[in-house]
Design an enzyme around this catalytic site. Structure first.
Site, PDB file in Angstrom:
ATOM      1  N   ASP A 113      43.948  35.171  30.066  1.00  0.00           N
ATOM      2  CA  ASP A 113      44.484  36.523  30.209  1.00  0.00           C
ATOM      3  C   ASP A 113      45.502  36.638  31.350  1.00  0.00           C
ATOM      4  OD1 ASP A 113      41.933  38.271  28.714  1.00  0.00           O
ATOM      5  OD2 ASP A 113      41.614  36.233  29.386  1.00  0.00           O
TER       6      ASP A 113
ATOM      7  N   ILE B 183      47.619  34.678  32.342  1.00  0.00           N
ATOM      8  CA  ILE B 183      48.899  34.017  32.072  1.00  0.00           C
ATOM      9  C   ILE B 183      50.009  35.060  31.988  1.00  0.00           C
ATOM     10  CG2 ILE B 183      48.948  34.031  29.541  1.00  0.00           C
ATOM     11  CD1 ILE B 183      49.636  31.022  29.662  1.00  0.00           C
TER      12      ILE B 183
ATOM     13  N   GLU C 214      43.666  28.421  40.893  1.00  0.00           N
ATOM     14  CA  GLU C 214      42.814  29.189  41.788  1.00  0.00           C
ATOM     15  C   GLU C 214      41.385  28.633  41.759  1.00  0.00           C
ATOM     16  OE1 GLU C 214      43.493  32.883  39.887  1.00  0.00           O
ATOM     17  OE2 GLU C 214      45.542  33.002  40.645  1.00  0.00           O
TER      18      GLU C 214
ATOM     19  N   ALA D 230      48.317  33.811  42.733  1.00  0.00           N
ATOM     20  CA  ALA D 230      49.699  34.156  42.414  1.00  0.00           C
ATOM     21  C   ALA D 230      50.186  33.293  41.259  1.00  0.00           C
ATOM     22  CB  ALA D 230      50.578  33.948  43.643  1.00  0.00           C
ATOM     23  N   GLU D 231      49.899  33.738  40.051  1.00  0.00           N
ATOM     24  CA  GLU D 231      50.186  32.904  38.882  1.00  0.00           C
ATOM     25  C   GLU D 231      51.678  32.619  38.700  1.00  0.00           C
ATOM     26  OE1 GLU D 231      47.982  35.267  39.001  1.00  0.00           O
ATOM     27  OE2 GLU D 231      46.107  34.378  38.331  1.00  0.00           O
TER      28      GLU D 231
ATOM     29  N   PHE E 124      41.584  32.462  33.741  1.00  0.00           N
ATOM     30  CA  PHE E 124      41.353  32.918  32.368  1.00  0.00           C
ATOM     31  C   PHE E 124      42.733  33.010  31.735  1.00  0.00           C
ATOM     32  CE2 PHE E 124      37.459  34.236  34.329  1.00  0.00           C
ATOM     33  CZ  PHE E 124      36.505  34.260  33.320  1.00  0.00           C
TER      34      PHE E 124
ATOM     35  N   HIS F  38      39.242  39.355  29.858  1.00  0.00           N
ATOM     36  CA  HIS F  38      38.705  37.991  29.985  1.00  0.00           C
ATOM     37  C   HIS F  38      38.391  37.389  28.619  1.00  0.00           C
ATOM     38  CE1 HIS F  38      38.061  39.612  34.037  1.00  0.00           C
ATOM     39  NE2 HIS F  38      37.969  38.371  34.478  1.00  0.00           N
TER      40      HIS F  38
HETATM   41  C1  LIG Z   1      46.108  37.871  38.462  1.00  0.00           C
HETATM   42  C2  LIG Z   1      44.694  37.436  38.550  1.00  0.00           C
HETATM   43  N1  LIG Z   1      44.398  36.132  38.666  1.00  0.00           N
HETATM   44  C3  LIG Z   1      43.129  35.710  38.734  1.00  0.00           C
HETATM   45  C4  LIG Z   1      42.107  36.611  38.668  1.00  0.00           C
HETATM   46  C5  LIG Z   1      40.655  36.119  38.711  1.00  0.00           C
HETATM   47  N2  LIG Z   1      40.030  36.649  39.910  1.00  0.00           N
HETATM   48  C6  LIG Z   1      39.295  37.768  39.881  1.00  0.00           C
HETATM   49  S1  LIG Z   1      38.851  38.304  41.390  1.00  0.00           S
HETATM   50  C7  LIG Z   1      39.561  36.941  42.126  1.00  0.00           C
HETATM   51  C8  LIG Z   1      39.516  36.804  43.607  1.00  0.00           C
HETATM   52  C9  LIG Z   1      39.925  38.085  44.274  1.00  0.00           C
HETATM   53  O1  LIG Z   1      40.009  37.961  45.633  1.00  0.00           O
HETATM   54  P1  LIG Z   1      40.444  39.153  46.550  1.00  0.00           P
HETATM   55  O2  LIG Z   1      41.689  39.766  46.062  1.00  0.00           O
HETATM   56  O3  LIG Z   1      40.455  38.669  47.937  1.00  0.00           O
HETATM   57  O4  LIG Z   1      39.295  40.220  46.341  1.00  0.00           O
HETATM   58  P2  LIG Z   1      37.741  40.089  46.568  1.00  0.00           P
HETATM   59  O5  LIG Z   1      37.143  39.742  45.243  1.00  0.00           O
HETATM   60  O6  LIG Z   1      37.493  39.083  47.602  1.00  0.00           O
HETATM   61  O7  LIG Z   1      37.320  41.452  46.987  1.00  0.00           O
HETATM   62  C10 LIG Z   1      40.163  36.121  41.176  1.00  0.00           C
HETATM   63  C11 LIG Z   1      40.855  34.868  41.469  1.00  0.00           C
HETATM   64  C12 LIG Z   1      42.452  37.959  38.526  1.00  0.00           C
HETATM   65  N3  LIG Z   1      41.538  38.916  38.426  1.00  0.00           N
HETATM   66  N4  LIG Z   1      43.739  38.345  38.466  1.00  0.00           N
END
Ligand SMILES: Cc1ncc(C[n+]2csc(CCOP(=O)(O)OP(=O)(O)O)c2C)c(N)n1
Lengths: 333, 330
Positions: free
Chosen positions: B91, B93, B35, B65-66, B89, B133
């Site tokens: 986490d 995983i 990501e 989408a891990e 992170f 985190h």
């Molecule tokens: C399963 C997962 N993978 C990665 C992350 C790290 N992460 C936190 S917010 C984010 C982007 C979120 O995007 P979106 O769902 O469109 O919400 P927005 O922040 O744009 O409101 C990522 C990749 C996470 N929180 N959860």
């Protein structure tokens, strides 16, 4: 939003209340951002700047004993459920008086008594959980609903799809929403999904969906009301796509250079607070003087909250050991 | 062997970037997924500039989408590519747990399909990340036969182990400690080298007490060793570097020499790697132990957010010093 429609379907007091929460959210998050810049808040700092109408709209559209599973840009929903600015600031500052007593930070908070399922970082993790809460309501024959959301990015996770499917199969009283703010961190929607409208995902589960202007608090409110009514009537879940734009970086450390400047300019003109003010003016519900008065009130409440948070104690180190297991008295009935 | 060195010091983080860059240049089968790793260069900027250099089919921004992209990496690996995926992170995983433990770990054992892939997982606390985190999830995978697990503590090891992981014919989870990213620097050899998987490293040789550890805790142990040296207590600091397969010989060798062992890690205590090493020492080195086996690890709670809580939670140099003094008295 159409003036006729609004004046017919939204009470004046409710609309004014929503306006107040828009400003309270903006004011609180601006304060949090300032604290972050001063180095007083450590860790992540995500705001809903420019997207405040979504949380304020949906949380205003439901009843006291309904439950929400908010997203990380839903500050307004926490506030409307009764988590005070003081508690929020205490949470951000790692104080014992925050909802997680310092165990977790930022919007990672919840409170069953106020019908808020605690946010989990792992995006979409709470959607199956929300489905389960709705299942409990259905099994017990209660007329309660759950509103649960994620971002456009979050809709890529399996948990999102599993929750949608299960809820649809069992016609559970859930309202799912997506705040489509066009980016997931740096990832634009086109690299997230091959569809233009997230709402298309609902079709695959046999669930009705609706695209809503996420910057129009009245539109969010009315769409959420309709979906909640449907859920309460036993007709099952609805999916709402709130179109909006993330106006700040993903977190306050992120300058978001990957977002085209023009896009931000375009959306700045659609700011939800400006939109709400235009609506209130047209309806004759408010004028410049009133808006200023509300802004001052919101600011005051935030400052009082900061005072409370500042004077709250930090937890003591060994409190980390408390709370791993629950006691019988804590179980919800 | 004489090693040519550049005179510039690089950080632990840069060592990871260099390893990825050099492996991608060396072997065109190597590609990256994760990501925000493309235009943005990753949450920690490990892959900054990679998209421009290698193009969008070797540096793929994935949907959020891990499970999906880890599964895709498994498929691509079986077809002959060498995917390296990044967890934003460690986490997160957990979202890919099923693909890692059920598919990647078991494919070769069940039906002979090799899965040469790497999962990079920025782990560990000390950065005010809170419960989602800061995790050290290595324990979950320690119990899953078929995976290799590595956790470097220095820029040298970070680079060499990542190269070894990419060249390994098996699924390797590479735990990189985010507290070390910009805090630890070193001058590295200019030539291509690897740090072999399965080999521990004695980071400080000493005769009195073995401290067996890995990741950021290695630096804590070295700090404690300096303090204790002034009191005449001489620590042997063993950096496991690889958790699976564990370098038992180096561990046993150290404890046979010192007769005393402290097992130190940042993952919580119950069922952690220290528990396994303690059991091995009891099985294999019982007759050379001169004192109780001591474990230093955080309590069995999630990693807390607030500063006083996290400070209480994480092991401290003082804990090692205290434990070593007690052990020295045996
Ligand atoms: C399963 C997962 N993978 C990665 C992350 C790290 N992460 C936190 S917010 C984010 C982007 C979120 O995007 P979106 O769902 O469109 O919400 P927005 O922040 O744009 O409101 C990522 C990749 C996470 N929180 N959860």
């Amino acid at each position: 939003m159409d003036i006729e429609m609004v004046s017919q379907h939204i009470k004046r007091a409710d609309l004014l209340q929503m306006y107040y929460y828009l400003l309270l959210t903006r004011s609180l998050e601006d304060r949090i951002t300032a604290l972050y810049r001063q180095g007083r808040i450590v860790g992540g700092c995500y705001t809903s700047h420019g997207m405040e109408a979504i949380a304020v709209g949906y949380a205003s559209a439901i009843e006291r004993d309904d439950v929400i599973a908010p997203f990380h840009r839903d500050m307004g929903a926490f506030l409307i459920r009764g988590i005070t600015p003081g508690e929020v600031l205490a949470q951000y500052l790692g104080k014992r008086t925050g909802p997680t007593k310092g165990k977790d930070g930022n919007v990672h908070m919840g409170d069953l008594k106020r019908g808020v399922l605690g946010f989990v970082s792992h995006l979409a993790d709470n959607l199956p959980v929300a489905t389960g809460a709705a299942l409990a309501f259905k099994i017990r024959g209660e007329s309660r609903v759950v509103v649960a959301g994620t971002g456009d990015g979050g809709t890529s996770r399996g948990d999102f799809h599993e929750a949608m499917n299960f809820a649809a199969v069992r016609k559970l009283p859930v309202v799912f929403f997506c705040n489509n703010n066009q980016y997931a961190y740096s990832t634009p929607q086109r690299l997230q999904m091959a569809i233009t409208d997230v709402v298309d995902r609902a079709m695959a589960y046999g669930m009705p969906g609706e695209i809503v202007d996420g910057n129009d608090v009245a539109a969010v409110y009315l769409a959420s009301k309709r979906a909640a009514a449907r859920a309460r009537a036993g007709e099952g879940p609805t999916f709402l796509e709130f179109k909006t734009m993330r106006m700040h970086g993903h977190s306050e450390h992120d300058a978001a250079k990957y977002v085209p400047h023009e896009l931000l300019e375009e959306w700045k003109a659609k700011d939800p607070i400006l939109k709400a003010e235009r609506l209130l003016t047209q309806l004759g519900y408010g004028d410049e003087g009133y808006f200023q008065e509300v802004a001052d009130r919101a600011k005051k409440e935030v400052e009082a909250g900061l005072e409370f948070a500042d004077h709250s104690p930090l937890p003591e180190g060994r409190e980390v050991l408390e709370g791993v297991f629950a006691s019988e008295e804590e179980v919800q009935s | 062997m004489t090693t040519a060195t550049t005179s510039v010091e690089i950080s632990y983080l840069e060592a990871i970037s260099q390893a990825l860059d050099e492996e991608m240049a060396r072997d065109e089968r190597v590609f990256l997924m994760g990501e925000d790793i493309g235009a943005y260069g990753g949450a920690f900027k490990i892959t900054e500039g990679f998209l421009q250099k290698y193009g969008e089919w070797r540096v793929l921004d994935t949907p959020l989408a891990e499970s999906g992209f880890v599964g895709a990496a498994i498929g691509a690996a079986m077809m002959g590519l060498r995917p390296v995926v990044e967890m934003q992170f460690a986490d997160f995983i957990s979202c890919a747990f099923d693909q890692i433990t059920e598919v990647a770990a078991k494919n070769h054992y069940r039906w002979g399909a090799a899965v040469p892939m790497v999962i990079r997982a920025p782990f560990g606390g000390g950065v005010h990340g809170g419960p989602f985190h800061s995790e050290c999830p290595e324990g979950w995978f320690f119990h899953s036969p078929g995976l290799k697990l590595v956790a470097p503590s220095t820029p040298y090891d970070a680079k060499g182990l990542l190269k070894a992981a990419i060249r390994d014919p098996n699924p390797v989870i590479y735990f990189e400690h985010k507290f070390l990213y910009r805090r630890i620097k070193a001058t590295l050899p200019q030539h291509d080298y690897i740090v072999p998987i399965g080999k521990a490293d004695v980071k400080r040789a000493g005769n009195d007490i073995s401290v067996i550890t890995y990741g950021a805790m290695v630096h804590l142990a070295l700090e404690a060793a300096q303090l204790l040296a002034q009191e005449g207590i001489d620590l042997d600091v063993v950096d496991l570097r690889t958790l699976i397969p564990l370098d038992k010989e180096t561990v046993y060798g150290s404890v046979r020499k010192t007769g005393k062992a402290i097992l130190l890690h940042e993952d919580n205590k119950t069922g952690g790697i220290g528990a396994e090493v303690a059991a091995l020492l009891a099985e294999e080195c019982f007759d050379c132990l001169d004192g109780p086996i001591v474990r230093i690890a955080p309590p069995d709670t999630p990693v807390p957010f607030s500063t006083p809580l996290e400070e209480f939670f994480l092991p401290k140099t003082g804990d090692i010093v205290e434990a070593a003094r007690k052990l020295a008295a045996y």
